[in-house]
Design a protein around this motif. Structure first.
Motif, PDB file in Angstrom:
ATOM      1  N   MET A  13      76.733 -55.892  42.635  1.00 46.66           N
ATOM      2  CA  MET A  13      77.613 -55.019  41.446  1.00 46.66           C
ATOM      3  C   MET A  13      79.256 -55.431  42.073  1.00 46.66           C
ATOM      4  O   MET A  13      79.987 -54.379  42.018  1.00 46.66           O
ATOM      5  CB  MET A  13      77.298 -53.534  42.058  1.00 46.66           C
ATOM      6  CG  MET A  13      75.674 -53.351  41.564  1.00 46.66           C
ATOM      7  SD  MET A  13      75.972 -53.196  39.675  1.00 46.66           S
ATOM      8  CE  MET A  13      74.793 -54.831  39.287  1.00 46.66           C
ATOM      9  N   GLY A  14      79.470 -56.434  42.065  1.00 43.23           N
ATOM     10  CA  GLY A  14      80.660 -56.981  41.938  1.00 43.23           C
ATOM     11  C   GLY A  14      81.459 -56.574  40.703  1.00 43.23           C
ATOM     12  O   GLY A  14      80.773 -56.211  39.820  1.00 43.23           O
ATOM     13  N   GLN A  15      82.628 -57.052  40.239  1.00 41.99           N
ATOM     14  CA  GLN A  15      83.022 -56.712  39.077  1.00 41.99           C
ATOM     15  C   GLN A  15      82.168 -57.256  38.055  1.00 41.99           C
ATOM     16  O   GLN A  15      82.083 -56.727  36.901  1.00 41.99           O
ATOM     17  CB  GLN A  15      84.583 -57.578  38.816  1.00 41.99           C
ATOM     18  CG  GLN A  15      85.317 -57.239  37.823  1.00 41.99           C
ATOM     19  CD  GLN A  15      86.427 -57.637  37.629  1.00 41.99           C
ATOM     20  OE1 GLN A  15      87.046 -58.316  38.653  1.00 41.99           O
ATOM     21  NE2 GLN A  15      87.389 -57.607  36.767  1.00 41.99           N
ATOM     22  N   GLN A  19      80.102 -55.079  35.271  1.00 36.33           N
ATOM     23  CA  GLN A  19      80.367 -55.051  33.842  1.00 36.33           C
ATOM     24  C   GLN A  19      79.068 -55.514  33.332  1.00 36.33           C
ATOM     25  O   GLN A  19      78.866 -55.155  31.899  1.00 36.33           O
ATOM     26  CB  GLN A  19      81.384 -55.863  33.613  1.00 36.33           C
ATOM     27  CG  GLN A  19      82.931 -55.451  34.102  1.00 36.33           C
ATOM     28  CD  GLN A  19      83.374 -54.026  33.560  1.00 36.33           C
ATOM     29  OE1 GLN A  19      82.904 -53.808  32.352  1.00 36.33           O
ATOM     30  NE2 GLN A  19      84.025 -53.150  34.067  1.00 36.33           N
ATOM     31  N   LEU A  20      78.333 -56.674  33.605  1.00 40.70           N
ATOM     32  CA  LEU A  20      77.326 -57.083  33.034  1.00 40.70           C
ATOM     33  C   LEU A  20      76.028 -55.947  33.002  1.00 40.70           C
ATOM     34  O   LEU A  20      75.296 -56.051  31.881  1.00 40.70           O
ATOM     35  CB  LEU A  20      76.705 -58.200  33.940  1.00 40.70           C
ATOM     36  CG  LEU A  20      75.431 -58.986  33.301  1.00 40.70           C
ATOM     37  CD1 LEU A  20      75.708 -59.454  31.835  1.00 40.70           C
ATOM     38  CD2 LEU A  20      75.054 -60.073  34.206  1.00 40.70           C
ATOM     39  N   MET A  40      79.123 -49.166  45.657  1.00 43.96           N
ATOM     40  CA  MET A  40      79.184 -49.970  44.386  1.00 43.96           C
ATOM     41  C   MET A  40      77.995 -49.341  43.735  1.00 43.96           C
ATOM     42  O   MET A  40      77.908 -49.009  42.273  1.00 43.96           O
ATOM     43  CB  MET A  40      78.943 -51.303  44.846  1.00 43.96           C
ATOM     44  CG  MET A  40      80.128 -51.999  45.177  1.00 43.96           C
ATOM     45  SD  MET A  40      79.879 -53.916  45.445  1.00 43.96           S
ATOM     46  CE  MET A  40      81.561 -54.495  45.741  1.00 43.96           C
ATOM     47  N   ILE A  41      76.870 -49.102  44.327  1.00 50.23           N
ATOM     48  CA  ILE A  41      75.873 -48.279  43.720  1.00 50.23           C
ATOM     49  C   ILE A  41      75.819 -47.045  43.198  1.00 50.23           C
ATOM     50  O   ILE A  41      75.641 -46.571  42.155  1.00 50.23           O
ATOM     51  CB  ILE A  41      74.351 -48.577  44.815  1.00 50.23           C
ATOM     52  CG1 ILE A  41      73.959 -49.768  44.890  1.00 50.23           C
ATOM     53  CG2 ILE A  41      73.262 -47.470  44.351  1.00 50.23           C
ATOM     54  CD1 ILE A  41      73.251 -50.505  43.787  1.00 50.23           C
ATOM     55  N   ALA A  76      74.216 -62.248  40.286  1.00 49.91           N
ATOM     56  CA  ALA A  76      75.527 -62.048  39.712  1.00 49.91           C
ATOM     57  C   ALA A  76      76.502 -61.959  41.113  1.00 49.91           C
ATOM     58  O   ALA A  76      77.590 -61.750  41.159  1.00 49.91           O
ATOM     59  CB  ALA A  76      75.718 -60.751  39.039  1.00 49.91           C
ATOM     60  N   ILE A  77      75.804 -62.401  42.387  1.00 46.73           N
ATOM     61  CA  ILE A  77      76.611 -62.178  43.476  1.00 46.73           C
ATOM     62  C   ILE A  77      77.656 -63.256  43.416  1.00 46.73           C
ATOM     63  O   ILE A  77      77.199 -64.553  43.327  1.00 46.73           O
ATOM     64  CB  ILE A  77      75.656 -62.538  44.772  1.00 46.73           C
ATOM     65  CG1 ILE A  77      74.586 -61.374  44.609  1.00 46.73           C
ATOM     66  CG2 ILE A  77      76.414 -62.532  45.982  1.00 46.73           C
ATOM     67  CD1 ILE A  77      73.421 -61.913  45.741  1.00 46.73           C
TER      68      ILE A  77
END
Length: 237
Positions: A13-15, A19-20, A40-41, A76-77
């Motif tokens: 859950m980076g940027q 967003q995705l 982030m979660i 998505a890491i």
């Protein structure tokens, strides 16, 4: 996750992942957001179908959430290449087939190819292509890459096409692209006599409609044919 919607797990859950995950949820997918960072979660949990704090490299933990039941997994890491590769390998081990993985360098890309990953995401490359295509001519507006070879774009009617109809131009046979819509500026006069313009989209273009210089064409085709279409149009074909 049990639903008639297509389910997608987004790992990281980076940027980009954040967003995705939100964008996919808005497009009516059932999205499972995964990250080991509680903050982030916590930030994304109200915006997706489900969000879980988890180490995506831990086989026991991933089995416990039935990760193998999702339709698509997107790794998505970003900066942690080792975590990305281990998570990808674990997804394969658990039987997932439709796996998409973000890469941040050529070594990671080569490793992903060597282990059979077919869908490799390069954010920088995709953004670079989109920006360059948009800036390559002042006639091009929105540009969307559909596949490695096909795109959809908006383009201002080339000068050589003004006054001609799609029927006159034989667009499909001559240029091998498809015009899927025409955006037209339509004047609107309010009670005070002020004129404003609204954009109306015709998604089934009339082949006899004479194009104007203010129209926008929405066209689809291979990247090569789209470039040829733009060049030939500028040559007043």
């Amino acid at each position: 996750m049990s639903s008639s919607k297509k389910s997608i797990a987004v790992l990281g859950m980076g940027q980009f992942g954040y967003q995705l995950a939100i964008s996919l949820t808005q497009k009516n997918f059932e999205v499972l957001a995964l990250d080991s960072n509680p903050e982030m979660i916590d930030e994304v949990k109200e915006l997706v179908s489900e969000a879980i704090i988890i180490d995506t490299t831990d086989e026991k933990a991933m089995r416990s959430i039935n990760i193998d039941t999702v339709d698509i997994a997107i790794v998505a890491i970003g900066s942690n290449v080792q975590s990305s590769l281990l998570s990808t390998a674990l997804l394969q081990r658990l039987g997932l087939v439709d796996i998409h993985v973000r890469h941040i360098n050529s070594l990671q890309e080569n490793i992903l190819k060597s282990i059979g990953i077919k869908h490799i995401i390069s954010i920088e490359k995709e953004m670079g292509i989109q920006v360059s295509n948009t800036l390559s001519t002042d006639r091009v507006g929105r540009y969307i890459s559909i596949s490695e070879r096909h795109s959809l774009m908006e383009i201002q009617v080339p000068e050589g096409f003004v006054g001609k109809s799609l029927k006159d131009l034989h667009v499909r046979s001559q240029f091998r692209v498809n015009i899927v819509g025409i955006k037209t500026r339509v004047p609107n006069v309010n009670d005070n006599g002020e004129v404003t313009y609204v954009i109306e989209m015709t998604d089934v273009p009339d082949p006899n409609y004479p194009l104007t210089k203010e129209d926008l064409l929405v066209i689809a085709g291979t990247d090569d044919n789209l470039r040829k279409f733009i060049r030939l149009g500028e040559l007043n074909v």
